[in-house]
Design a protein around this motif. Structure first.
Motif, short mmCIF file in Angstrom:
data_model
loop_
_atom_site.label_atom_id
_atom_site.label_comp_id
_atom_site.label_asym_id
_atom_site.label_seq_id
_atom_site.Cartn_x
_atom_site.Cartn_y
_atom_site.Cartn_z
N ARG A 18 34.69 27.54 41.31
CA ARG A 18 33.27 28.03 41.99
C ARG A 18 35.14 28.75 42.85
N SER A 19 34.84 30.11 42.79
CA SER A 19 35.92 30.56 43.60
C SER A 19 36.02 30.04 45.39
N GLN A 184 42.05 27.70 51.34
CA GLN A 184 43.57 27.34 51.08
C GLN A 184 42.20 27.10 49.59
N PHE A 185 41.10 26.64 49.36
CA PHE A 185 40.08 26.41 47.99
C PHE A 185 39.85 27.89 47.54
N ALA A 186 40.32 29.12 48.12
CA ALA A 186 39.96 30.21 47.20
C ALA A 186 41.64 30.42 46.46
N MET A 187 42.69 29.67 46.87
CA MET A 187 43.89 29.62 46.30
C MET A 187 44.06 28.97 45.21
#
Length: 188
Positions: A18-19, A184-187
Motif C-alpha cells: 500500500r502507498s 513516513q509510511f508513504a516515503m
C-alpha cells in the motif's frame, strides 16, 4: 457496546504493498474515536470508516442485545464488507473492538483512552443508560480495549499506540503524530 464478536475469520486481502497506511483506531465507546478519525480524515487525508455505522446501515448482525442496546455483529459479514474498502490503503477504521480483524489489514493500531470522569460525562451526554455507562467505564478502568488490541496483534509487527484523548490539545498532538507516521509510511 461491549458485545462479544463472533469467531475469527481468515484474511483474503492481497499482499500488494500500500502507498498509504491503514490504521485501526479502537477504544471504549466515548473515548473519542470518531472525533479523532474525523480529524485524521481532514488533516491526514485518510478515509474514515466508522464500523459501527457500517454494521447498522448494512445490518451486519444477526442478534441484538436488549440489555446493552446494541447489535452483536457477525464478524464474517463485517470482514466481507470491509475487505474491499481497505485493499487500497489510506483508511482509518473506527471501532470499539480490535480482535475481529486480520493483522494484514493494518499498518498501525491506535487505542484511544480517556480519564474515567471525562468518559462518564461523554457517555452521559449521549444519554446512555446507567448500566451501559457503568460497563463502559469499567472497561476503560480495566483497559479492556488496550489488552484486546495487544492480544489480537501480539504475533504481528504492527505498532500499537496508546493515546489519551481528554483534551483538544491531546487530540491535536495525536493527529500530528499520526500525520508524521503517514508521511513516513508513504516515503518507505
Amino acid at each position: 457496546c461491549l458485545c462479544p464478536p463472533a469467531p475469527q475469520v481468515l484474511p483474503n486481502m492481497s499482499d500488494a504493498p500500500r502507498s498509504r497506511p491503514n490504521i485501526l483506531v479502537t477504544g471504549t465507546p466515548g473515548v473519542g474515536k470518531t472525533t479523532f478519525c474525523q480529524e485524521l480524515e481532514t488533516t491526514v487525508g485518510l478515509r474514515h470508516i466508522e464500523v459501527a455505522r457500517l454494521i447498522h446501515e448494512q445490518k451486519l448482525y444477526r442478534e441484538w442485545d436488549d440489555e446493552m442496546d446494541c447489535s452483536i455483529f457477525d464478524e464474517d459479514m463485517v470482514c466481507d464488507a470491509l475487505e474491499p474498502l481497505l485493499e487500497g490503503g489510506g483508511c482509518v477504521l473506527d471501532f470499539h473492538s480490535a480482535g475481529s480483524f486480520p493483522d494484514e489489514w493494518f499498518d498501525l493500531i491506535i487505542v484511544l483512552r480517556a480519564d474515567t470522569s471525562v468518559l462518564y460525562g461523554r457517555l452521559e451526554r449521549r444519554h446512555y443508560a446507567e448500566l451501559k455507562i457503568q460497563k463502559n467505564v469499567e472497561a476503560e478502568i480495566f483497559q479492556t480495549c488496550l489488552d484486546e488490541a495487544r492480544e489480537a496483534f501480539e504475533e504481528s509487527r504492527i505498532d500499537i499506540w496508546e493515546i489519551h484523548h481528554d483534551t483538544q490539545e491531546q487530540l491535536a498532538a495525536a493527529v500530528e503524530r499520526v500525520k508524521e507516521f503517514a508521511d513516513q509510511f508513504a516515503m518507505s
